[in-house]
Scaffold this active site. Structure first.
Site, PDB file in Angstrom:
ATOM      1  N   HIS A  19     -84.434 -62.740  91.089  1.00  0.00           N
ATOM      2  CA  HIS A  19     -83.333 -61.895  90.634  1.00  0.00           C
ATOM      3  C   HIS A  19     -83.738 -60.421  90.645  1.00  0.00           C
ATOM      4  CE1 HIS A  19     -81.097 -65.383  88.465  1.00  0.00           C
ATOM      5  NE2 HIS A  19     -80.664 -65.197  89.685  1.00  0.00           N
ATOM      6  N   GLU A  51     -82.482 -71.624  87.063  1.00  0.00           N
ATOM      7  CA  GLU A  51     -83.563 -72.497  86.595  1.00  0.00           C
ATOM      8  C   GLU A  51     -83.003 -73.659  85.783  1.00  0.00           C
ATOM      9  OE1 GLU A  51     -87.190 -72.513  83.376  1.00  0.00           O
ATOM     10  OE2 GLU A  51     -86.782 -70.617  84.395  1.00  0.00           O
TER      11      GLU A  51
END
Length: 568
Positions: A41, A125
């Site tokens: 990210h 995740e």
């Protein structure tokens, strides 16, 4: 103004591993390369990957060809299998810390346990972790949401690796008191915990905190949250252009930290911009720093260091009147270093964006300086004899042909066509070139003692090797992006740093031993590798201090050789 960079700032182990894996694949493979979802990210890293033709794949096609890397956050197991089934070569770059959580969930879900994950339900995740829970997964973001869940007959409690440690501690305490039969695993990455603790500690001793990282990065957002909770002025930025200088105008000390997906070049750029902004308020210091900046970027200090090192080497070899040789070394190093910086603009775009911009904007003038410096060096070498001239000319030609094809291809399997293609060649060739021009050729030309000339060659080559290898360690991220196989990329940072330490210790011993049999003044040359050794030790404990700091102080000691030679 005091600016401190957190020791934990920047890529964590898992992110570094994922980025290294995708870059290595890009530099070696010929087939198309994709990442399944965003690798990490951070928009700047994703933009860099696209520039290297590494594209993001968000859905699984009916058929595929090429390489797909599983991102650091991991994916559901069924997605990984589906990618392989449609024809892709799958490389799993999931962070090992995330893999540990996947293994725990998989183990207990096979036994019928419900899985409770402290994490953001939509985070990649967590989506991947839920894939291992066999439809018995539940996500919570705080203690209230956990208390709202039914009491399960058997359950396992884990956390997203980048979660807030305080919230998990509260959940853990409640579970032990109210549902002691739950299996609880603290799966928050220790890197996350260290970052959050370090932010709290730095906020105590600094007036403001800047958190650098992607706006969609979970761990970076939590770092910004922790910084805000300290009560000190803080801001979360993605890049240096977003800094709100008014909010930190009265700060006398600033702490800079960064999320686990923030690359070094963004951190260094932020540090440089803050330093520059506050330098504007100090006109005297600004002028001094501006001059030093030009001398560094134009390689003037390094070239002067080469001249001084030649004088120091003459002390060892016994060469008399080495002044002309010192000037030859200065012009040779200036010419070759400018050419080297021209060839490394790609990696400097990430390692040293200011220098890369300087070389792009002033390419013509810098090439002229390189040409004139080389010409002057060659002329002076010619005055010393044809042998001196011939060796210097060959060295210059080899330097200029470093990135050019010089080995013809006789078979399709051949991979080495240029000197650049030889792994680690840059570090070794530069070290040898320095040794030849600062000690070997002057010693032979001036008829110094052959044995001592060889010793001087070992000393100067060792210093140059240590300097070049250390600079490569500082530049490892940008070099990997540019596809350069430097020594640190081949051996790793830790092994390379050890190699640098051993080299510096060896070069320290040489002048100390010589001073016993010769002039005691020679022992002063040991100060140069000793100073460099101290810097590398500091780097080991404070590796995120500005790379410009280390570069300046690694080159400045070379001037000591000239001072010692003149004084002696």
């Amino acid at each position: 103004m005091k600016i401190s960079i957190a020791k934990t700032a920047g890529f964590c182990m898992g992110v570094r591993r994922a980025v290294d894996m995708v870059l290595d694949a890009s530099n070696k493979a010929k087939e198309p390369i994709y990442t399944y979802g965003p690798l990490i990210h951070n928009p700047q890293v994703l933009e860099m990957l696209e520039s290297k033709q590494i594209f993001r794949m968000d859905t699984i096609p009916e058929s595929g060809k090429g390489i797909v890397l599983i991102r650091a956050h991991g994916v559901p197991p069924q997605d990984e299998k589906a990618l392989a089934d449609v024809g892709f070569t799958v490389i799993n770059a999931t962070c090992p810390r995330v893999v540990r959580v996947q293994v725990i969930i998989d183990k207990y879900s096979k036994k019928g346990y419900d899985t409770i994950i402290l994490g953001d339900e939509k985070h990649p995740e967590v989506i991947g972790l839920l894939g291992y829970a066999r439809d018995k997964g539940h996500t919570v973001t705080n203690l209230d949401e956990l208390q709202a869940l039914p009491i399960f007959e058997k359950a396992v409690v884990v956390a997203q690796t980048t979660q807030n440690t305080k919230i998990f501690a509260d959940i853990q305490a409640w579970c032990r008191k109210n549902v002691p039969h739950y299996e609880i695993f603290n799966t928050i990455c220790d890197s996350t915990e260290k970052r959050q603790n370090e932010v709290r500690e730095m906020a105590v001793t600094h007036d403001a905190v800047i958190v650098v990282g992607g706006k969609f990065s979970g761990n970076t957002k939590r770092l910004a949250q922790v910084a805000a909770e300290t009560g000190k002025p803080s801001m979360h930025i993605e890049q240096a252009s977003e800094i709100d200088y008014e909010s930190i105008a009265h700060a006398k000390s600033i702490a800079i930290t960064a999320g686990a997906s923030t690359p070094n070049w963004i951190i260094n750029d932020t540090c440089s911009r803050v330093e520059q902004a506050f330098r504007e308020k100090q006109p005297g210091r600004r002028k001094i720093m501006a001059v030093m900046d030009v001398l560094m970027k134009a390689n003037i200090i390094l070239a002067a260091g080469a001249a001084c090192l030649t004088l120091g080497a003459a002390m060892i070899s016994g060469a008399e009147s080495p002044g002309v040789s010192a000037v030859i070394a200065m012009f040779y190093i200036l010419s070759m270093q400018i050419m080297n910086n021209m060839m490394t603009i790609g990696s400097d775009t990430y390692n040293k964006p200011d220098r890369a911009a300087l070389y792009k904007q002033n390419r013509g003038w810098l090439l002229l300086v390189a040409f004139l410096s080389g010409a002057i060096g060659l002329y002076l070498a010619w005055t010393r004899g044809w042998g001196y001239f011939g060796v210097l000319l060959v060295m210059m030609l080899l330097g200029m042909s470093y990135t050019r094809t010089i080995f013809p291809s006789f078979s399709s399997g051949r991979k080495i066509y240029r000197l650049k293609d030889v792994p680690g060649s840059k570090t070794i060739l530069i070290a040898v070139a320095w040794g030849v021009v600062t000690s070997l050729m002057p010693g032979i030309s001036l008829k110094a003692h052959p044995g001592l000339t060889l010793v001087a060659f070992v000393f100067t080559t060792g210093l140059s090797f240590a300097r070049t290898a250390f600079m490569d360690i500082l530049a490892i991220q940008g070099d990997r992006i540019a596809g350069r196989e430097t020594l640190p990329i081949l051996l790793g940072k830790k092994k390379s740093l050890k190699f640098v330490h051993y080299t510096l210790v060896a070069t320290m011993i040489i002048p100390l031993i010589l001073s016993v049999w010769g002039s005691p003044v020679v022992c002063g040359l040991a100060l140069i590798p000793a100073f460099m050794f101290i810097l590398t030790i500091r780097y080991k404990t404070d590796s995120d201090i500005s790379a410009n700091f280390y570069e300046f102080w690694f080159e400045f000691p070379l001037l000591l050789a000239g001072i010692i030679a003149v004084a002696g």
